[in-house]
Design an enzyme around this catalytic site. Structure first.
Site, mmCIF file in Angstrom:
data_model
loop_
_atom_site.group_PDB
_atom_site.id
_atom_site.type_symbol
_atom_site.label_atom_id
_atom_site.label_comp_id
_atom_site.label_asym_id
_atom_site.label_seq_id
_atom_site.Cartn_x
_atom_site.Cartn_y
_atom_site.Cartn_z
ATOM 1 N N LYS A 56 0.845 -1.199 0.000
ATOM 2 C CA LYS A 56 0.000 0.000 0.000
ATOM 3 C C LYS A 56 0.881 1.250 0.000
ATOM 4 O O LYS A 56 2.085 1.185 0.258
ATOM 5 C CB LYS A 56 -0.916 0.001 1.219
ATOM 6 N N ARG A 159 -11.556 0.967 14.442
ATOM 7 C CA ARG A 159 -11.587 1.449 13.062
ATOM 8 C C ARG A 159 -12.564 0.559 12.296
ATOM 9 O O ARG A 159 -13.713 0.414 12.712
ATOM 10 C CB ARG A 159 -10.157 1.422 12.487
ATOM 11 N N TYR A 300 14.608 32.063 3.217
ATOM 12 C CA TYR A 300 13.467 32.873 3.622
ATOM 13 C C TYR A 300 13.486 33.139 5.123
ATOM 14 O O TYR A 300 13.842 32.264 5.917
ATOM 15 C CB TYR A 300 12.164 32.166 3.259
ATOM 16 N N MET A 348 10.020 25.108 -0.954
ATOM 17 C CA MET A 348 9.189 24.222 -1.757
ATOM 18 C C MET A 348 10.032 23.381 -2.720
ATOM 19 O O MET A 348 9.793 22.185 -2.887
ATOM 20 C CB MET A 348 8.148 25.012 -2.555
#
Length: 408
Positions: A56, A159, A300, A348
Site C-alpha cells: 500500500k 476502526r 526565507y 518548496m
C-alpha cells in the site's frame, strides 16, 4: 551555474530526467534480504506460514512499479489498500507468464470494483454490513465463482470491522449469499504493539479475535478453515501467537524497524535480532555551489546567518518532493561521506546545505538525503525525528513524481 554545469560530474547524472533532479534508489538486494529474513521467521514454527507483503501507499513510498517485480516470487500474499493497485499484480503476472499470487484488498471497494476483482480472483475485505448492498450487482454480473472475502473483526482498534457484539447478526448476509460470497479469511488490526514492550492489550485483542473466529466458523461453515491474519511487522517479530496462517509485513519489508520498542522486544523474544537492511536511498545533484561571505543570510525569513565564509550547495529538492519543512535548521545531508547541515528554511523546491568542509571547490556535488555515503548514513528514522514525525509518514510522502531507480 549553467545547464551544462548542472549535469556535469558527481554521482548518477543518469537517473534524473531533468537537468537538476533528485531521485530514489531502491536496493533490490536489500529488499530480497528482508523478504528472506521474514521467510525464515515465518518458517520457524511447526507449520510454515504464508508471508505477505504490504504494498500500500506506493509500496511505502518506494514505488509499486519497482517493488512488485522484486517481491512477487518471494512472498505468498500481496496486500493493497486501493483496488486499482491490486490489479497491477494480475497485469504483471500476465505480462511475464507468472503464476497468480493471492492478492487481498484491505481498503474500501465499490460494488462495480468488486465485480472486477471477483473476475480477477482478487480477495476483498468485508468490514461492515454495507456489503449486503453489493449482492444484486454481483449476482447480475453472473460471476464464474463467488467473490473471495475476508471478514474484518474490530478487536480493539476502533476502526473498520465487526465488533463481537455485532456477530453473528451483522454477518448473516454472508451466510445467506453463498453464490456471491466465498469466505476464505478473517483478519484484524492491532492497536498498540509498536509503542510498548508490554503486550497486554494485544493479547486481549487476540482473545477477542479467536472468539470471533469461533462465531464465524459456526455461522459461515467455510469449505476450508479461514485464513487468519492479524500480525503486521511488529507483531510478526514480537508476538509469535499472532502469526497464524499469514503475516502482513509492511514497514519492515523495506528494512525499517516499526519502533525502538519493537527492536527491544524482538531482542528479548527472538534472542537474536534479524538484520533488516534499509531499501531506500534518496540522492540529489546540486544546482549551484557558491561562496557566501561571513554575515550573509541564507533563505526565507533570514533564519540563518553565516558565522564565517561558507561554501553553500543549493539542492533542487524541497517540501514539494516530500522533504519535510519541519527539518529546517536541524537536518543533515551527506556529501562526499561528510555530514553537511541544512541551512535556513526548507523551501518548496530547494534546500541549502553547508558543504564548506565536504568539497574543496565549486564543482557540482551529489548529496545523499537518505541512505549511506561512505561511512556515514542518514536514516529515515533520523530525518523523521528532525521533522517531529515518524518514518512511516516520511517515506510514504515522498513524491510520486520522483524517479525511482532499482539498483543492486
Amino acid at each position: 551555474m549553467g545547464l551544462g554545469g548542472g549535469l556535469g560530474g558527481g554521482l548518477g547524472a543518469g537517473p534524473g530526467d531533468a537537468a537538476y533532479s533528485s531521485w530514489l534508489e531502491v536496493s533490490a538486494s536489500h529488499l530480497k534480504h528482508n523478504v528472506a529474513a521474514f521467510r525464515a521467521l515465518e518458517s520457524s514454527g511447526p507449520t510454515p506460514r504464508a508471508l505477505g507483503a504490504v504494498l500500500k501507499g506506493n509500496a511505502y513510498g518506494h514505488g509499486l512499479a519497482q517493488v512488485l517485480p522484486l517481491v512477487h516470487a518471494g512472498v505468498d500474499v500481496l496486500y493493497f489498500i486501493a483496488p486499482q493497485d491490486s490489479l497491477t499484480v494480475r497485469a504483471h503476472e500476465s505480462a511475464h507468464g507468472l503464476s497468480a499470487r493471492q492478492v487481498v484488498v484491505l481498503g474500501a471497494v465499490a460494488p462495480e470494483e468488486a465485480v472486477v476483482l471477483a473476475r480477477e480472483g482478487i480477495d476483498v475485505v468485508v468490514a461492515d454490513r454495507s456489503w449486503a448492498d453489493a449482492v444484486p450487482s454481483l449476482r447480475a454480473a453472473k460471476l464464474v465463482r463467488p467473490l473471495r472475502v475476508h471478514v474484518h473483526i474490530d478487536t480493539g482498534l476502533g476502526r473498520e470491522g465487526f465488533t463481537l457484539d455485532q456477530l453473528p447478526r451483522e454477518t448473516q448476509f454472508l451466510a445467506d449469499a453463498p453464490d456471491v460470497f466465498e469466505p476464505v479469511g478473517v483478519l484484524s488490526h492491532f492497536a498498540n504493539t509498536e509503542d510498548v514492550t508490554e503486550q497486554g492489550y494485544a493479547l486481549a485483542q487476540l482473545d477477542a479475535f479467536e472468539t470471533a473466529l469461533g462465531h464465524l466458523t459456526a455461522q459461515l461453515k467455510p469449505a476450508k478453515p479461514l485464513q487468519r491474519h492479524i500480525a503486521a511487522s511488529a507483531a510478526a517479530l514480537v508476538l509469535p501467537r499472532a502469526r497464524y496462517e499469514a503475516a502482513r509485513v509492511g514497514i519492515s519489508l523495506y528494512g525499517l524497524w516499526p519502533s525502538p520498542e519493537t527492536r527491544l522486544s524482538a531482542r528479548l523474544v527472538l534472542g537474536e535480532l534479524p538484520l533488516l537492511k534499509p531499501v531506500l536511498s534518496w540522492r540529489c545533484k546540486s544546482q549551484v555551489v557558491k561562496w557566501l561571505p561571513a554575515g550573509a543570510y541564507v533563505g526565507y525569513g533570514c533564519t540563518y546567518r553565516c558565522p564565517e565564509p561558507t561554501r553553500l550547495a543549493v539542492l533542487p529538492v524541497g517540501y514539494y518532493d516530500g522533504y519535510p519543512r519541519l527539518a529546517s535548521g536541524k537536518a543533515h545531508v551527506l556529501v562526499n561521506g561528510r555530514r553537511c547541515a541544512v541551512l535556513g528554511r526548507v523551501m518548496m523546491n530547494h534546500l541549502m546545505v553547508d558543504v564548506t568542509r565536504a568539497t574543496s571547490d565549486e564543482r557540482p556535488v551529489t548529496a545523499t538525503l537518505l541512505g549511506r555515503d561512505g561511512e556515514e548514513s542518514v536514516s529515515a528514522e533520523s530525518l523523521a525525528g528532525w521533522a517531529q514525525t515518524i518514518h512511516y509518514e516520511l517515506v510514504t510522502r515522498l513524491g510520486a513524481h520522483l524517479r525511482r531507480v532499482v539498483v543492486e
